[in-house]
Design a protein around this motif. Sequence first.
Motif, PDB file in Angstrom:
ATOM      1  N   UNK A 233      83.697  35.825  81.712  1.00 45.49           N
ATOM      2  CA  UNK A 233      83.577  35.780  80.251  1.00 45.49           C
ATOM      3  C   UNK A 233      84.772  35.029  79.685  1.00 45.49           C
ATOM      4  N   UNK A 234      84.538  34.284  78.620  1.00 44.29           N
ATOM      5  CA  UNK A 234      85.620  33.537  78.002  1.00 44.29           C
ATOM      6  C   UNK A 234      86.095  32.388  78.866  1.00 44.29           C
ATOM      7  N   UNK A 235      87.352  32.036  78.716  1.00 46.76           N
ATOM      8  CA  UNK A 235      87.944  30.937  79.477  1.00 46.76           C
ATOM      9  C   UNK A 235      89.214  31.394  80.185  1.00 46.76           C
ATOM     10  N   UNK A 236      89.700  30.551  81.076  1.00 44.38           N
ATOM     11  CA  UNK A 236      90.957  30.840  81.765  1.00 44.38           C
ATOM     12  C   UNK A 236      90.868  31.899  82.842  1.00 44.38           C
ATOM     13  N   UNK A 237      89.657  32.189  83.323  1.00 46.27           N
ATOM     14  CA  UNK A 237      89.520  33.187  84.390  1.00 46.27           C
ATOM     15  C   UNK A 237      90.168  32.670  85.675  1.00 46.27           C
ATOM     16  N   UNK A 238      91.061  33.443  86.290  1.00 50.14           N
ATOM     17  CA  UNK A 238      91.707  32.980  87.530  1.00 50.14           C
ATOM     18  C   UNK A 238      90.704  32.906  88.672  1.00 50.14           C
TER      19      UNK A 238
ATOM     20  N   UNK B 131      87.052  28.636  84.475  1.00 54.58           N
ATOM     21  CA  UNK B 131      87.878  29.091  85.584  1.00 54.58           C
ATOM     22  C   UNK B 131      89.115  28.196  85.719  1.00 54.58           C
ATOM     23  N   UNK B 132      90.197  28.803  86.191  1.00 49.28           N
ATOM     24  CA  UNK B 132      91.420  28.069  86.507  1.00 49.28           C
ATOM     25  C   UNK B 132      91.788  28.389  87.953  1.00 49.28           C
ATOM     26  N   UNK B 133      91.835  27.358  88.794  1.00 50.46           N
ATOM     27  CA  UNK B 133      92.157  27.556  90.216  1.00 50.46           C
ATOM     28  C   UNK B 133      93.618  27.973  90.353  1.00 50.46           C
TER      29      UNK B 133
END
Length: 217
Positions: free
Chosen positions: A161-166, A199-201
């Motif tokens: 949900x949202x942005x910036x999920x690790x 997602x952010x790797x």
Amino acid sequence: MKTNKILMTLFALLIIASMVLAGCAKTEEAGPAEEGAATGVQVGIVLPTKDEPRWIQDEARFNEALKTAGYSVEILFSQGSSATEKANVESLISKGIKVLVICPQDGTAAAAAADAARAAGVKVISYDRLILDTEAVDYYVTFDSLAVGAAQGQYLIDKASGTGNPLFLYAGAASDNNAFLFFEGAWSVLQPKIADGTFVIKNSSEAVALQDKATLT
């Protein structure tokens, strides 16, 4: 996924049965059980390890289906060792097998075992994982690994949900050709969500360098 595994195992058994029927019957009168008595073990199967329930389940299914059909079968386990795997194949060849089913511990290292089986006139089925760098594989029975990977990636997308999920990426063992296919499938659905910031790797500089590349091979 469980249903797919059962269906593919049964499909493998159908292939084996048809190959044994074609290769083992010397006369129309000789049945599979009689032929097995004359030649020893008809079908040899080498699985990766006894330490995972999946392979124990496969052992039981192979044994039940083949023995019910009247074919003699011996199943050995490599226990994570390519050397043990090759020794198992050589042992089965010495017992007169007509068909070898092998799920390789290491796809490349297993080529020598497949070559030895081919040289002995044995039909080779690469089961679940592909044996690489050899022409000795007669059949390859597996799942749609790209679709499996895509389903794994889609699960993450559905739960995000949202942005910036690790996002922590692990591709699997380099010795297992399926690992590359799973990752390719997962990347095909994850990459657009990496590009748009969902997602952010977090764990792989190599993946970060490729994050704008939609297709990996």
